[in-house]
Write a protein that holds these residues in place. Structure first.
Motif, PDB file in Angstrom:
ATOM      1  N   PHE B 111       0.834  -1.210   0.000  1.00  0.00           N
ATOM      2  CA  PHE B 111       0.000   0.000   0.000  1.00  0.00           C
ATOM      3  C   PHE B 111       0.866   1.256   0.000  1.00  0.00           C
ATOM      4  N   SER B 112       2.013   1.188   0.692  1.00  0.00           N
ATOM      5  CA  SER B 112       2.898   2.347   0.684  1.00  0.00           C
ATOM      6  C   SER B 112       3.368   2.640  -0.739  1.00  0.00           C
ATOM      7  N   PHE B 113       3.533   1.583  -1.546  1.00  0.00           N
ATOM      8  CA  PHE B 113       3.887   1.788  -2.949  1.00  0.00           C
ATOM      9  C   PHE B 113       2.735   2.438  -3.705  1.00  0.00           C
ATOM     10  N   THR B 114       1.521   2.032  -3.362  1.00  0.00           N
ATOM     11  CA  THR B 114       0.357   2.651  -3.994  1.00  0.00           C
ATOM     12  C   THR B 114       0.371   4.156  -3.762  1.00  0.00           C
ATOM     13  N   LEU B 115       0.658   4.541  -2.521  1.00  0.00           N
ATOM     14  CA  LEU B 115       0.691   5.960  -2.188  1.00  0.00           C
ATOM     15  C   LEU B 115       1.791   6.669  -2.967  1.00  0.00           C
ATOM     16  N   VAL B 116       2.975   6.052  -2.977  1.00  0.00           N
ATOM     17  CA  VAL B 116       4.111   6.685  -3.646  1.00  0.00           C
ATOM     18  C   VAL B 116       3.873   6.756  -5.154  1.00  0.00           C
ATOM     19  N   ASP B 119       1.352   9.463  -6.294  1.00  0.00           N
ATOM     20  CA  ASP B 119       1.869  10.822  -6.377  1.00  0.00           C
ATOM     21  C   ASP B 119       2.918  10.971  -7.467  1.00  0.00           C
ATOM     22  N   LEU B 120       3.699   9.924  -7.694  1.00  0.00           N
ATOM     23  CA  LEU B 120       4.712  10.013  -8.748  1.00  0.00           C
ATOM     24  C   LEU B 120       4.035  10.175 -10.119  1.00  0.00           C
ATOM     25  N   LYS B 122       1.216  11.578 -10.589  1.00  0.00           N
ATOM     26  CA  LYS B 122       0.751  12.967 -10.621  1.00  0.00           C
ATOM     27  C   LYS B 122       1.920  13.904 -10.956  1.00  0.00           C
ATOM     28  N   LEU B 123       3.076  13.577 -10.394  1.00  0.00           N
ATOM     29  CA  LEU B 123       4.268  14.398 -10.601  1.00  0.00           C
ATOM     30  C   LEU B 123       4.697  14.365 -12.063  1.00  0.00           C
TER      31      LEU B 123
END
Lengths: 318, 298, 249
Positions: B111-116, B119-120, B122-123
């Motif tokens: 899930f932490s990868f999902t979050l990262v 945003d990436l 989006k970036l």
């Protein structure tokens, strides 16, 4: 009845802290008061999740559903009926508990990951209904302008109300965790097979735990609706549920106040990081990664571990 | 409540075809998830993000090559490979150290990868909608019983069985597939006979993620490519894997069929709540077969 | 008190318990012996409900308990310990036993009364009798293996059973710990009059305490009788005593 629940020093600390919180609105700016109220609400929600997750060992992957249901129940009650909004605070946990029981009846038969996944799918079903039922729930717009009792509609008023309700709920949950039920629940977490072998109907206890946790999540939902005066489908979305698990993990899920601390950290970080960057979830993701790699017992858990060696010997007073 | 009034045989047939093309995408994504879950025991929430990255990568590659037919085919090949590369780095760098952790931790880690990744993306691509058009010869529709059916969906209907066949070949006829299936049942045993399990795991992980990327690249011409498409697909993929039986490839196909068809039939019956139908199907399946329809490797 | 008649249990075609029979009278100490894989643990799992027999009867006080869930069987008066240590790792020794006592007193749905003040004397009595009272406050997961095995037994005692089933109570114990466990079992049967059914590989221990012995081989009962009968039985001698089976060394 309360004797032996906690030692004097902890109790004293809690009382001083509570009194401090009572006086904060006198000198803190409004924004911080609002932020604190939000922390109480989120903390209450995370603690209720931890009741089943940390103390019951159940993979409750979609706890936010009950939060959302509580918020919507309160919002719809105050919007659609002419009755006193105060009644909404009773209705919200009741409806949330009911939904929790229906979902629980279906899911407790399964264990661990299967339980979590089914909980996730049932929760997503509830989310989908809320998301699509425009005529009743307002669909993706949600419900705005909820009428809250006048007494607690101001920022300070809602702060005090949230503080008191959260405190009462925390005390109740603390008592539950330390009750025979809570003890048995922890036994089920550590070893369900053995718990059943000593004559405990494991499934019934798990169901009861789920219902209790959902009721408290429902309370948190009604508090959210009070503070924000709105309710929207994201409250029931699965990503929020996983964020709640992060809060429990961050604070330490074998400790009662761990989730409270975890949610305080997350809410504060999100608010202040959000000022500087729109990439808050990136930071949350990295925090979570580091946490799992280096602090799997959580912040409080880490400190407890460090000091437990000396504490262990002192525990024999029983 | 407004039920669709024009439920004809033709409309049902049309929706079945729509459902089957949806099934193709769902199957490709879910089979990758199932592979990783079955063999490595990782409930990879980031699978949805890889699907999204696959779609965005396909868009970028197709645009780089001028958006023509050649660009589309290149995108279809390179985007999943790009996703596979990302997953390879993640596996070797991080996941391979965590296999012994309990499922909840693994789930949170992914899930932490999902979050990262969220945003990436989006970036890199911004928060605007993107769209990718299919090659000219796949654009437009032809009619079935006077109702339109997109040509591109027909392409999907061809791709689906091909991927299924490829996966069947991979798991049943190749050495790595056989080892992976053995490792799914008994990890220690496979390690004990001197096979480098870690390398097999890495390969399985990368193949699973490749499928997520492929699903994303394939879905790109049929819908807007947006933030949030990861959140929607991952829950669906998990449910498909669960109702099919964890780790079972044919289960993933069966689950995807159930999901795709109930979804498209729902659109016909009650468009407003079409989204609800697959969930209800899942609940009904799990009420009667709590461990899924087909045999799980767990 | 306990009678097993023609119990069968198979897993995927492998027959683990094959028409086994056994009877335990009130106050007796009965041992089940047999080589590894003879089906002893499976048999115990059938009695206490962890597994459901395919066929056969399991009568406890003349009531068929086959197929009941474990918690119901436990409430009827059968407690057990497990071969592989099966305790509540994160809880203290005291809490481990307390859960069983609370369960026995039907207090597990009590939500608001502090557990710290409940079932204290019962729990302490049990810990006292098994010699773990000094370690009451220790987290059970940190105990030595021998202590954990004793705790296993203490948890089983928490339910105040009429029939106590012990699955290899001394497995992995040092000679001193084994001797202690033996004396403990003697005390439980002698002073408290508990009926005990156990299985064990330590033949010295078996013959020094068991009033009756049942021998299992490949899921079937070869013989059940008093120690002398078992020792002199031809089939048993052929199968074990004559051979070099490790459990009879």
């Amino acid at each position: 009845m309360f004797s032996g629940l906690t030692n004097r020093r902890t109790l004293g600390f809690c009382i001083v802290f509570f009194i401090l919180l009572l006086f904060l609105p006198l000198f803190l700016p409004r924004f911080y008061i609002y932020l604190l109220a939000l922390i109480f609400v989120t903390g209450l929600l995370a603690t209720s999740l931890n009741l089943v997750l940390g103390f019951g060992g159940m993979y409750q992957f979609h706890h936010a559903v009950f939060y959302g249901v509580g918020a919507y129940a309160f919002a719809l009650f105050s919007k659609k009926t002419g009755l006193s909004p105060w009644l909404g605070y009773i209705l919200a946990p009741a409806i949330a508990a009911l939904v929790g029981m229906v979902m629980g009846l279906i899911t407790v038969r399964l264990s661990k990951l299967y339980f979590g996944m089914l909980q996730l799918s049932l929760g997503s079903l509830v989310w989908a209904i809320v998301f699509r039922w425009y005529s009743f729930t307002g669909g993706d717009d949600g419900i705005h302008g909820i009428s809250v009792p006048d007494m607690i509609s101001s920022t300070t008023g809602s702060y005090y109300f949230t503080l008191i309700v959260t405190t009462v709920c925390l005390i109740l949950m603390y008592m539950i965790v330390n009750s025979p039920f809570g003890r048995t629940f922890q036994g089920i977490r550590d070893n369900p097979e053995r718990t059943e072998a000593v004559g405990v109907d494991v499934k019934r206890h798990q169901l009861a735990g789920l219902v209790i946790a959902s009721a408290f999540a429902g309370v948190a939902g009604s508090l959210f609706a009070t503070v924000e005066e709105c309710a929207f489908p994201d409250l029931l979305f699965w990503t929020l549920s996983l964020e709640l698990i992060i809060m429990c993990l961050l604070g330490g899920w074998f400790i009662f106040m761990g989730p409270m601390l975890g949610s305080a950290i997350i809410v504060i970080l999100r608010t202040f990081v959000g000022i500087y960057t729109e990439y808050w979830t990136l930071i949350l993701g990295i925090v979570l990664m580091l946490l799992i790699l280096f602090l799997p017992e959580g912040v409080l858990g880490y400190f407890q571990e460090k000091f437990s060696k000396s504490k262990n010997a002192a525990l024999v007073e029983n | 409540m407004e039920f669709a009034s024009n439920i004809t045989i033709a409309a049902i047939f049309q929706q079945v075809l729509v459902g089957l093309s949806r099934t193709t995408i769902l199957f490709i994504v879910a089979s990758g998830l199932s592979l990783v879950l079955g063999v490595l025991r990782i409930p990879n929430v980031a699978h949805g993000s890889l699907y999204m990255i696959g779609a965005f990568l396909a868009y970028t590659i197709a645009t780089l090559f001028g958006g023509g037919t050649a660009g589309f085919w290149l995108a279809l090949i390179i985007a999943p490979l790009g996703v596979a590369l990302i997953s390879f780095i993640a596996e070797r760098g991080l996941f391979c150290h965590l296999y012994e952790r309990e499922h909840l931790m693994l789930l949170l880690f992914t899930f932490s990868f999902t979050l990262v990744f969220g945003d990436l993306v989006k970036l890199v691509w911004g928060s605007d909608y993107r769209s990718l058009s299919a090659p000219v010869f796949m654009q437009g529709s032809f009619s079935i019983f006077d109702l339109p059916f997109p040509r591109y969906n027909l392409f999907l209907l061809v791709i689906g069985p091909l991927v299924a066949l490829g996966l069947w070949f991979l798991t049943n006829k190749t050495k790595i597939g056989k080892i992976a299936r053995a490792a799914a049942v008994d990890r220690e045993m496979v390690g004990a006979v001197g096979i480098n399990v870690s390398r097999v795991f890495a390969a399985v992980f990368v193949i699973g993620c490749f499928l997520a990327g492929l699903g994303g690249a394939l879905v790109a011409p049929t819908q807007n490519i947006t933030q949030g498409m990861d959140h929607a697909i991952i829950i669906e993929a998990f449910l498909i894997v669960i109702i099919g039986g964890l780790g079972n490839m044919w289960g993933a196909l069966l689950g995807a069929l159930i999901f795709g068809l109930t979804d498209s039939m729902g659109i016909l019956l009650w468009p407003q709540f079409a989204i609800v139908f697959p969930y209800i199907a899942v609940i009904i399946v799990l009420l009667f077969r709590p461990k899924g329809l087909l045999k799980s490797t767990w | 008190m306990l009678r097993i008649e023609a119990a069968y249990k198979s897993f995927d075609g492998f027959i683990a318990v094959n028409g086994s029979h056994l009877s335990v009278e009130k106050g007796e100490v009965v041992a089940v012996i047999g080589p590894n894989g003879a089906g002893k643990t499976t048999l115990f799992n059938l009695i206490t409900g962890q597994l459901i027999p395919d066929k056969g009867k399991i009568l406890f006080k003349d009531e068929n308990i086959a197929g009941l869930p474990p918690y119901k069987i436990c409430r009827k008066g059968i407690s057990r310990s497990f071969q592989i240590v099966n305790i509540f790792n994160r809880l203290t020794v005291f809490e481990n036993v307390q859960i069983a006592v609370l369960s026995h007193q039907k207090k597990t749905f009590n939500l608001f009364f502090p557990a710290k003040n409940l079932a204290i004397s019962k729990t302490r009595d049990i810990l006292d009798s098994v010699g773990l009272i000094d370690k009451a406050g220790h987290i059970s997961g940190t105990l030595s293996h021998g202590d954990q095995k004793v705790l296993e037994m203490a948890i089983a005692l928490g339910n105040k059973p009429e029939l106590l089933i012990l699955d290899e109570p001394t497995a992995g114990m040092s000679p001193e710990e084994t001797a202690f466990t033996l004396s403990l079992m003697k005390k439980l049967s002698g002073e408290l009059g508990l009926t005990i059914l156990f299985c064990e590989h330590d033949m010295e221990l078996v013959f020094s305490i068991a009033r009756k012995i049942m021998v299992m081989q490949q899921g079937s009962t070869i013989i059940q009788g008093n120690p002398d009968e078992v020792k002199n039985n031809r089939q048993v001698q052929d199968a074990y005593l004559g051979g070099s089976d490790e459990c009879f060394k």
